[in-house]
Scaffold this active site. Structure first.
Site, PDB file in Angstrom:
ATOM      1  N   ARG A 151      26.767  59.637  27.496  1.00  0.00           N
ATOM      2  CA  ARG A 151      26.019  58.554  26.837  1.00  0.00           C
ATOM      3  C   ARG A 151      25.667  57.427  27.796  1.00  0.00           C
ATOM      4  O   ARG A 151      24.637  56.766  27.627  1.00  0.00           O
ATOM      5  CB  ARG A 151      26.823  58.002  25.667  1.00  0.00           C
ATOM      6  CG  ARG A 151      26.815  58.949  24.502  1.00  0.00           C
ATOM      7  CD  ARG A 151      27.515  58.354  23.313  1.00  0.00           C
ATOM      8  NE  ARG A 151      27.405  59.242  22.174  1.00  0.00           N
ATOM      9  CZ  ARG A 151      28.202  59.184  21.117  1.00  0.00           C
ATOM     10  NH1 ARG A 151      29.161  58.286  21.049  1.00  0.00           N
ATOM     11  NH2 ARG A 151      28.038  60.019  20.113  1.00  0.00           N
ATOM     12  N   GLY A 181      27.121  65.553  15.994  1.00  0.00           N
ATOM     13  CA  GLY A 181      28.298  65.319  16.825  1.00  0.00           C
ATOM     14  C   GLY A 181      29.052  66.591  17.170  1.00  0.00           C
ATOM     15  O   GLY A 181      29.266  66.913  18.345  1.00  0.00           O
ATOM     16  N   GLY A 227      24.751  61.119  13.451  1.00  0.00           N
ATOM     17  CA  GLY A 227      24.298  60.623  12.144  1.00  0.00           C
ATOM     18  C   GLY A 227      22.853  60.158  12.173  1.00  0.00           C
ATOM     19  O   GLY A 227      22.098  60.380  11.226  1.00  0.00           O
ATOM     20  N   LYS A 283      29.675  70.917   5.254  1.00  0.00           N
ATOM     21  CA  LYS A 283      29.353  70.790   3.829  1.00  0.00           C
ATOM     22  C   LYS A 283      27.867  70.721   3.536  1.00  0.00           C
ATOM     23  O   LYS A 283      27.102  70.125   4.284  1.00  0.00           O
ATOM     24  CB  LYS A 283      29.957  69.482   3.296  1.00  0.00           C
ATOM     25  CG  LYS A 283      31.451  69.406   3.383  1.00  0.00           C
ATOM     26  CD  LYS A 283      31.876  68.147   2.654  1.00  0.00           C
ATOM     27  CE  LYS A 283      33.171  67.585   3.168  1.00  0.00           C
ATOM     28  NZ  LYS A 283      33.194  66.130   3.008  1.00  0.00           N
TER      29      LYS A 283
HETATM   30  P1  ADP Z   1      27.763  68.078  13.013  1.00  0.00           P
HETATM   31  O1  ADP Z   1      28.773  67.037  13.427  1.00  0.00           O
HETATM   32  O2  ADP Z   1      27.237  68.842  14.187  1.00  0.00           O
HETATM   33  O3  ADP Z   1      26.683  67.535  12.121  1.00  0.00           O
HETATM   34  P2  ADP Z   1      29.434  68.928  10.815  1.00  0.00           P
HETATM   35  O4  ADP Z   1      30.262  67.710  10.983  1.00  0.00           O
HETATM   36  O5  ADP Z   1      28.588  69.038   9.618  1.00  0.00           O
HETATM   37  O6  ADP Z   1      28.548  69.188  12.140  1.00  0.00           O
HETATM   38  O7  ADP Z   1      30.350  70.234  10.790  1.00  0.00           O
HETATM   39  C1  ADP Z   1      31.335  70.494  11.744  1.00  0.00           C
HETATM   40  C2  ADP Z   1      32.577  70.982  11.086  1.00  0.00           C
HETATM   41  O8  ADP Z   1      32.297  72.070  10.230  1.00  0.00           O
HETATM   42  C3  ADP Z   1      33.586  71.467  12.089  1.00  0.00           C
HETATM   43  O9  ADP Z   1      34.744  70.691  11.977  1.00  0.00           O
HETATM   44  C4  ADP Z   1      33.839  72.923  11.681  1.00  0.00           C
HETATM   45  O10 ADP Z   1      35.183  73.293  11.801  1.00  0.00           O
HETATM   46  C5  ADP Z   1      33.416  72.912  10.237  1.00  0.00           C
HETATM   47  N1  ADP Z   1      33.081  74.262   9.750  1.00  0.00           N
HETATM   48  C6  ADP Z   1      32.071  75.050  10.146  1.00  0.00           C
HETATM   49  N2  ADP Z   1      32.114  76.238   9.501  1.00  0.00           N
HETATM   50  C7  ADP Z   1      33.185  76.214   8.690  1.00  0.00           C
HETATM   51  C8  ADP Z   1      33.780  77.133   7.768  1.00  0.00           C
HETATM   52  N3  ADP Z   1      33.257  78.332   7.567  1.00  0.00           N
HETATM   53  N4  ADP Z   1      34.899  76.743   7.104  1.00  0.00           N
HETATM   54  C9  ADP Z   1      35.421  75.518   7.318  1.00  0.00           C
HETATM   55  N5  ADP Z   1      34.911  74.600   8.159  1.00  0.00           N
HETATM   56  C10 ADP Z   1      33.817  74.946   8.842  1.00  0.00           C
HETATM   57 MG    MG Z   2      30.388  66.174  12.403  1.00  0.00          MG
END
Ligand code: ADP
Ligand code: MG
Length: 393
Positions: free
Chosen positions: A36, A350, A373, A197
């Site tokens: 960063r 992230g 975000g 989610k």
């Molecule tokens: P980003 O930060 O890239 O937007 P998210 O925060 O939405 O991504 O998602 C990341 C999290 O999702 C990780 O902690 C990962 O462990 C979890 N994850 C991904 N697939 C699964 C799954 N099948 N079951 C439980 N957790 C999951």
């Molecule tokens: Mg995340």
């Protein structure tokens, strides 16, 4: 982009207050990942070359409005000094007599880093008096912190009410690239969404369904879609109260002619723990007491086939529990497929960027967004407060 940038202003002899995102990991008093900081260098170098007096401000971690010794920006100043190859002064507060005295000492082309903004609760409250105090240190304001642009805080939005405000190069680059992906992408345009989610990302999915040709869904969020299709998900993490939303999104994809690609096979584990027993099964056959932790090989092949002819690809969200090596294969495979794709590839989020960096393939992606975000809110079609407050072109 319809906002003014540092190209539109003359900074010579001017005090320039620059909001950067130096929220970097620190261990034992040392910056452990300077991505960063490096991302802000083009803006800082341009302002130095232009003869401005640079006053930098950032947050670090979550001190919750109090001074937390381990969250001082001192290690960041040291790292920045090393990267810029010139002295960087550091003040132990971001407003008040100490900051004012440090600013008064600055000569043209010199750099000062103010202390962690979030030592003051007024920062996140976007307190107008606090914003005015920050603004009183300078003649001009530059926002280069794309990563916090989705927050209306004193340093990201409030100060712009008191000073001429423009975007830095990093901010400009993020908005240009993500804006083009949303407004005029080279087609076919493929989005790949995963992560924990559906509820975190309903707005993003909904907005992207208006823009993309194909949508791939993996990760934990795919479980809710599988439920919506009447498939068993065992003990998997899934949002039973979001099944109706998933159904609506499936219907919207159909109505818009967007091809929706869901996993056909998945890796399931007895426990969602590091060394747990695991195996691959078709999505129709997820055992009742097991959890989905990754996408399977057949799913990966289908996702890669969807990638083959794409000209623009956006990826957010790991395909599985990528923190654990056994369940990271779907995510690693996706990273490799993007690295090898001929398409213009953008990765944001992230955990997604962290997973991408673990594969060592980040430099083969066209654009790795510095905003988690912020990039998601941008893709939802929301106006970011840290951008809206800047002067129009
Ligand atoms: P980003 O930060 O890239 O937007 P998210 O925060 O939405 O991504 O998602 C990341 C999290 O999702 C990780 O902690 C990962 O462990 C979890 N994850 C991904 N697939 C699964 C799954 N099948 N079951 C439980 N957790 C999951
Ligand atoms: Mg995340």
């Amino acid at each position: 982009m319809n906002k003014q940038t540092i190209r539109d202003i003359d900074v010579r002899d001017k005090r320039v207050l620059v909001r950067v995102d130096f929220n970097v990991p620190i261990k034992d008093g040392k910056v452990t990942d300077d991505t960063r900081i490096r991302a802000a260098l083009p803006t800082l170098q341009a302002l130095i070359d232009g003869g401005g007096k640079l006053i930098l401000m950032s947050h670090l971690g979550r001190p919750k409005g109090k001074v937390v010794e381990s969250l001082r920006l001192t290690p960041v100043a040291a790292k920045l000094q090393e990267l810029l190859g010139r002295p960087v002064a550091k003040a132990d507060d971001c407003v008040g007599p100490e900051a004012e005295a440090a600013v008064a000492k600055l000569k043209d082309g010199e750099v000062l880093l103010l202390e962690n903004l979030r030592f003051h609760p007024e920062e996140e409250e976007n307190d107008p008096e606090f914003a005015r105090k920050l603004a009183s240190l300078a003649d001009l304001y530059v926002n280069d912190a794309f990563g916090t642009a989705h927050r209306a805080h004193a340093s990201t939005e409030g100060v712009a009410h008191y000073l001429p405000a423009v975007a830095g190069y990093l901010m400009e680059k993020e908005l240009r690239i993500m804006g083009k992906a949303l407004e005029a992408p080279e087609r076919p345009f493929l989005a790949i969404l995963g992560g924990a989610k559906v509820s975190d990302k309903i707005g993003v999915i909904r907005n992207l369904l208006d823009k993309v040709d194909t949508l791939v869904v993996g990760g934990g969020m795919a479980n809710t879609f599988l439920l919506a299709q009447g498939k068993p998900v065992g003990k998997s993490k899934a949002e039973h109260d979001r099944v109706e939303d998933a159904r609506r999104l499936i219907a919207k994809a159909e109505e818009k002619g967007v091809r929706l690609v869901l996993p056909t096979d998945v890796v399931v584990a007895k426990e969602v723990t590091r060394g747990a027993e695991y195996k691959t099964v078709p999505v129709e056959k997820v055992p009742a007491s097991w959890s989905i932790v990754d996408v399977g090989k057949a799913s990966q092949a289908a996702f890669e086939a969807a990638l083959a002819d794409a000209r623009t690809v956006f990826w957010n969200g790991p395909m599985g529990v990528a923190e654990w090596p056994n369940f990271a294969r779907g995510t690693e495979g996706m990273a490799r497929a993007l690295a090898e794709a001929r398409a213009f590839t953008v990765v944001g989020g992230g955990d997604s960027v962290a997973a991408l960096e673990r594969t060592g393939l980040a430099d083969r992606i066209s654009h790795v967004s510095t905003g988690g975000g912020a990039s998601l809110e941008f893709l939802e079609g929301k106006e970011l407060p840290g951008v809206a407050c800047l002067a129009d072109r």
